[in-house]
Design a protein around this motif. Structure first.
Motif, short mmCIF file in Angstrom:
data_model
loop_
_atom_site.label_atom_id
_atom_site.label_comp_id
_atom_site.label_asym_id
_atom_site.label_seq_id
_atom_site.Cartn_x
_atom_site.Cartn_y
_atom_site.Cartn_z
N MET A 63 0.85 -1.26 -0.05
CA MET A 63 0.08 -0.03 -0.07
C MET A 63 0.99 1.41 0.07
O MET A 63 2.26 1.33 0.24
CB MET A 63 -0.86 0.13 1.09
CG MET A 63 -1.95 -1.16 1.33
SD MET A 63 -2.76 -1.37 3.15
CE MET A 63 -3.81 -0.11 2.79
N PHE A 64 0.29 2.41 -0.30
CA PHE A 64 1.06 3.61 -0.17
C PHE A 64 0.68 4.06 1.37
O PHE A 64 -0.38 4.08 1.94
CB PHE A 64 0.51 4.77 -1.05
CG PHE A 64 1.07 4.67 -2.47
CD1 PHE A 64 2.40 4.97 -2.83
CD2 PHE A 64 0.33 4.04 -3.52
CE1 PHE A 64 2.91 4.79 -4.04
CE2 PHE A 64 0.69 3.89 -4.58
CZ PHE A 64 2.17 4.15 -4.92
N CYS B 136 -3.49 11.59 10.95
CA CYS B 136 -3.63 10.95 9.27
C CYS B 136 -3.47 9.25 9.77
O CYS B 136 -2.71 9.00 10.92
CB CYS B 136 -2.59 11.13 8.69
SG CYS B 136 -3.13 12.56 7.84
N SER B 137 -3.59 8.26 9.11
CA SER B 137 -3.45 7.05 9.23
C SER B 137 -1.96 6.40 8.92
O SER B 137 -1.29 7.34 8.22
CB SER B 137 -4.46 6.16 8.49
OG SER B 137 -5.79 6.45 9.01
N GLU B 138 -1.60 5.46 9.02
CA GLU B 138 -0.32 5.13 8.38
C GLU B 138 -0.41 4.51 6.95
O GLU B 138 0.64 5.19 6.26
CB GLU B 138 0.30 3.66 9.36
CG GLU B 138 1.52 3.10 8.83
CD GLU B 138 1.98 1.86 9.56
OE1 GLU B 138 3.33 1.42 9.28
OE2 GLU B 138 1.31 1.55 10.24
N PHE B 139 -1.48 3.77 6.50
CA PHE B 139 -1.41 3.57 5.13
C PHE B 139 -2.89 4.16 4.81
O PHE B 139 -3.76 4.31 5.45
CB PHE B 139 -1.62 2.09 4.83
CG PHE B 139 -0.06 1.40 5.12
CD1 PHE B 139 0.73 1.50 4.15
CD2 PHE B 139 0.20 0.89 6.11
CE1 PHE B 139 2.18 0.74 4.08
CE2 PHE B 139 1.46 0.20 6.35
CZ PHE B 139 2.34 0.28 5.45
N ILE C 208 2.89 -5.80 5.35
CA ILE C 208 2.54 -4.77 4.32
C ILE C 208 3.73 -4.22 3.92
O ILE C 208 4.51 -3.25 4.81
CB ILE C 208 1.41 -3.85 4.87
CG1 ILE C 208 0.15 -4.63 5.29
CG2 ILE C 208 0.96 -2.86 3.75
CD1 ILE C 208 -1.06 -3.83 5.68
N ARG C 209 4.07 -4.12 2.59
CA ARG C 209 4.95 -3.52 1.98
C ARG C 209 4.66 -2.01 1.47
O ARG C 209 3.32 -1.75 1.08
CB ARG C 209 5.49 -3.99 0.81
CG ARG C 209 6.51 -3.02 -0.09
CD ARG C 209 6.60 -3.75 -1.37
NE ARG C 209 7.32 -3.10 -2.19
CZ ARG C 209 7.50 -3.09 -3.59
NH1 ARG C 209 6.95 -4.10 -4.20
NH2 ARG C 209 8.46 -2.55 -4.46
N ALA C 210 5.36 -0.84 1.98
CA ALA C 210 5.02 0.57 1.60
C ALA C 210 5.60 0.68 0.16
O ALA C 210 6.85 0.73 -0.03
CB ALA C 210 5.57 1.36 2.66
N TYR C 211 4.82 1.08 -0.82
CA TYR C 211 5.34 1.39 -1.94
C TYR C 211 5.90 3.14 -2.04
O TYR C 211 5.53 3.68 -0.96
CB TYR C 211 4.19 1.58 -3.05
CG TYR C 211 3.49 0.61 -3.70
CD1 TYR C 211 4.58 -0.48 -4.16
CD2 TYR C 211 2.28 0.11 -3.67
CE1 TYR C 211 4.20 -1.60 -4.84
CE2 TYR C 211 1.72 -1.04 -4.13
CZ TYR C 211 2.75 -1.97 -4.53
OH TYR C 211 2.08 -3.28 -5.13
#
Length: 285
Positions: free
Chosen positions: A158-159, A169-172, A223-226
């Motif tokens: 996810m971004f 704000c949220s993390e993702f 979860i990987r961060a784009y």
């Protein structure tokens, strides 16, 4: 103009241009050429468009623009599914962009609509193994090839959410999710849904807030961060877009946030988007 458009050069060659090595012709629904995706890490892209009859949910013009930009600017010629109870309405407003409609029953709440994204492997036909979910307010403004080259690498990706200098704000962000059908993905989706179910799906206003709680408990940690260089948020104050221009950012995706779309500047912003697309898109658009 609001959109930072940088189409694939092959997109400018017309409808016959190939999508690199991962597409082959497939008889499709609607106008144009629909192709079978042969990308090793992605079977297709999924949108959700439901609920407008109940006064919430899908914005049909926004959805049509997102589909059109994905094809023409992003250069994606693979499969696109739209989970919808509005197929006829969407095809009427968007007649030239091919997609496959997956019919679902009408839903009674925004969260019920959003929850379809956690059921994609059950809803999308053909037993897909890997899918990319996108919200309709995410526009493909650049060539997808750099993104597609690294789309895999993790079972979920996810971004990060938009920057919030004052917190909250949220993390993702929940509007852009890559998912490979694996035990870890199924477990994460189940944990996420279990948290969302609080008070009959009425506890959370945003599903990504529930994901924060799940991750704080030590779940969904894979979860990987784009890289956020590929995404640009356009908010009501245009801060993120202006800052991105200063950094010479060339995004592949632009996210027109709900905050912007609820702001008084949105009608003029959307009008500018329509004028910009009218100048650049094919004449049949």
């Amino acid at each position: 103009y609001p959109l930072r458009l940088a189409p694939c050069q092959r997109s400018l060659e017309g409808a016959g241009a190939r999508s690199r090595e991962w597409a082959s012709e497939l008889p499709g629904a609607g106008a144009g050429v629909l192709t079978e995706t042969q990308h090793p890490d992605l079977d297709g892209i999924v949108f959700i468009c439901t609920g407008i009859r109940e006064g919430h949910g899908c914005d049909l013009p926004l959805m049509c623009n997102s589909l059109s930009l994905l094809r023409f600017m992003g250069g994606w010629s693979g499969r696109v599914w739209v989970i919808t109870d509005l197929e006829m309405e969407l095809r009427a407003i968007c007649p030239t962009t091919p997609f496959e409609a997956v019919e679902v029953p009408a839903v009674s709440s925004v969260m019920a609509m959003k929850n379809f994204k956690r059921q994609l492997f059950e809803i999308v036909p053909g037993s897909p193994k890997a899918l990319l979910y996108m919200d309709s307010d995410v526009y493909s403004v650049g060539c997808l090839d750099p993104f597609l080259a690294t789309v895999g690498g993790a079972d979920m990706a996810m971004f990060h959410d938009v920057p919030c200098p004052f917190g909250g704000c949220s993390e993702f962000r929940g509007g852009f999710i890559y998912m490979r059908d694996s035990p870890s993905t199924r477990e994460c989706i189940g944990d996420w849904d279990a948290e969302l179910r609080r008070d009959g799906y009425r506890f959370y206003l945003e599903d990504q807030d529930a994901l924060d709680i799940v991750r704080q408990r030590g779940q969904c940690l894979g979860i990987r961060a784009y890289p956020y260089s590929m995404m640009q948020a356009v908010d009501a104050g245009y801060f993120c877009r202006t800052f991105g221009r200063y950094r010479l950012k060339r995004p592949i995706f632009q996210h027109f946030t709900r905050g912007l779309r609820q702001h008084r500047v949105w009608p003029s912003t959307y009008g500018a988007i329509e004028r910009q697309l009218g100048e650049l898109m094919p004449s049949a658009w």
